[in-house]
Design an enzyme around this catalytic site. Sequence first.
Site, short mmCIF file in Angstrom:
data_model
loop_
_atom_site.label_atom_id
_atom_site.label_comp_id
_atom_site.label_asym_id
_atom_site.label_seq_id
_atom_site.Cartn_x
_atom_site.Cartn_y
_atom_site.Cartn_z
N HIS A 60 0.82 -1.21 0.00
CA HIS A 60 0.00 0.00 0.00
C HIS A 60 0.86 1.27 0.00
CE1 HIS A 60 -3.70 1.96 -0.02
NE2 HIS A 60 -4.33 1.37 0.99
N ASP A 96 -2.22 2.19 -4.59
CA ASP A 96 -3.46 2.60 -3.92
C ASP A 96 -4.54 1.54 -4.12
OD1 ASP A 96 -2.32 4.98 -3.11
OD2 ASP A 96 -2.93 6.03 -4.95
#
Length: 555
Positions: free
Chosen positions: A526, A530
């Site tokens: 992450h 995204d």
Amino acid sequence: MAEEIRVPELGESVTEATVGTWHKQVGDPVEADEVVAELETDKVAMEVTAPVAGTISELVAAEGDTVEVGALIARVEAGDGKAAQGQAQTKAPSPAPAAKGDGQGEDQGEGQDDQKPGASNGGGREVEVTIPEMGESVTEGELGSWLKQEGDRVEADEAIAEVETDKAAAEIPSPVAGIVVSHLVAQGASVAVGSAIAVVREGATAQPATTQPAPAPAPKAAASQAATPTPSDKPAGAARSASRAPSSRGPAPDQHPDQPMAPAVRRLVDEYNLDPASIAGTGKDGRLTKGDVLTALDQGTARKKGAAKAPAPAPAAAAAGPARPEERVPMTRLRKRIAERLKDAQNTAAMLTTYNDVDMTEVNKARKGYRELFEKKHGVRLGFMSFFVKACCLALREVPAVNARIDGDEIVYHNYADIGVAVSAPQGLIVPILRNAESLSFADTEKTIGDFGRRARDGKIGVAEMRGGTFTISNGGVFGSLMSSPIINPPQSAILGMHRIEERPVVRQGQIVVRPMMYLALSYDHRLIDGREAVTFLVRVKDAIEDPSRLLLDL
């Protein structure tokens, strides 16, 4: 003139060694490049050779002494050996000449000790078998098994041993054809890149062991008892060496009480709190090797220190029922490395997993309709992996962050798709790489993956074939997995998990129908990817699998 024998370079980060065995004593003649002593480190055992032909005039270090790289351990008086031998005897008394008495034992034994059982003295030069370069960042491995034993015939480029690294298992070939003269390291020992592990006599031929003249250690031992100098006359090193010599009146070689051990062996014995006397030693004079300890642990024959040889079951244990045996086996180097990398990935990456399911109806139709024609033309079956590899290549091009990696404060975007395909090997899961997968045809993809699977089972996957990679596909469905969260293979930023195909009820155009469904899981970092990008990637893969015509139309 006297030539010095010093401790050679022992490999990266190795600064000292233990003098394991002296093969020559003061006064013994020696040929140029003949083995004089054996040194042991915590990584490897190696032999030290004489720089010139002559006679051993002085042993500076004793067996069991710790010596640093470059340290002086012995001197050789160059020449034919006769004058030098006389000078050496006048310098200091030595237990070796005394053990030989009037020299008759020396004449009888000379030449026999140098000849290995099962091999003739014929043939050419003796060539060392060394550990080759095994890929970027790989500096050492562990000797997994000997494929050729001492005395065995070996051909040029034929595998002589198998070495396990933290990435793969690799076979070590012989540089020449001949006879394996000696193993320089034990099974289970750590070996550095460039270090010697065996010696092969080029061109030699095998000879039955029964034709080998038997050595005569008994007369030497008897002469040694009759002519051994008093302790005050012996050099300290010679006294220590003599105290370790095997005797018919002493303990059996596999008992080896209080016998010195190499640092690597001592560390393993201490780590498991083992009684060395319970382990059979196969080294020189019955000494323990690292392989002996690992074998004893594997077979469960090694006893803990202070444990009785045959402990009687306690009444409480007997009342509880039959004994429940346990087995304790050291982790392989590859398994340790896999554990380290996976844990590092969890500790470093901000890992998250997103899921979707995919209808496999159209892929099944394509495989069923073209299976025979495809196999007839290309010589390989049409599987599921080629569809998913192609689908991932299209999705990676559309969502480049999934195909990127973090390098410090920078993001590296790859304009190619090197896709790792996880395959099962006997020593664990390995991930060879499909290079430039975006340019491979369906047939090329299936052939390459099939080849990976066959060679993984045989331990033939090279380290270079697993280096790099920009994205990974893992198919847990072949083992029956319904759902899982795969772990990223660093420094990559994402991995796709496939699972088993299962018929489930789904709604299509307002109707409940049964379709072959598969869950897909995308684990991603992450920090770089995204949620929107991760979901978009997974939807693109789903669309391409449910409508394979997109793969042909590049949509």
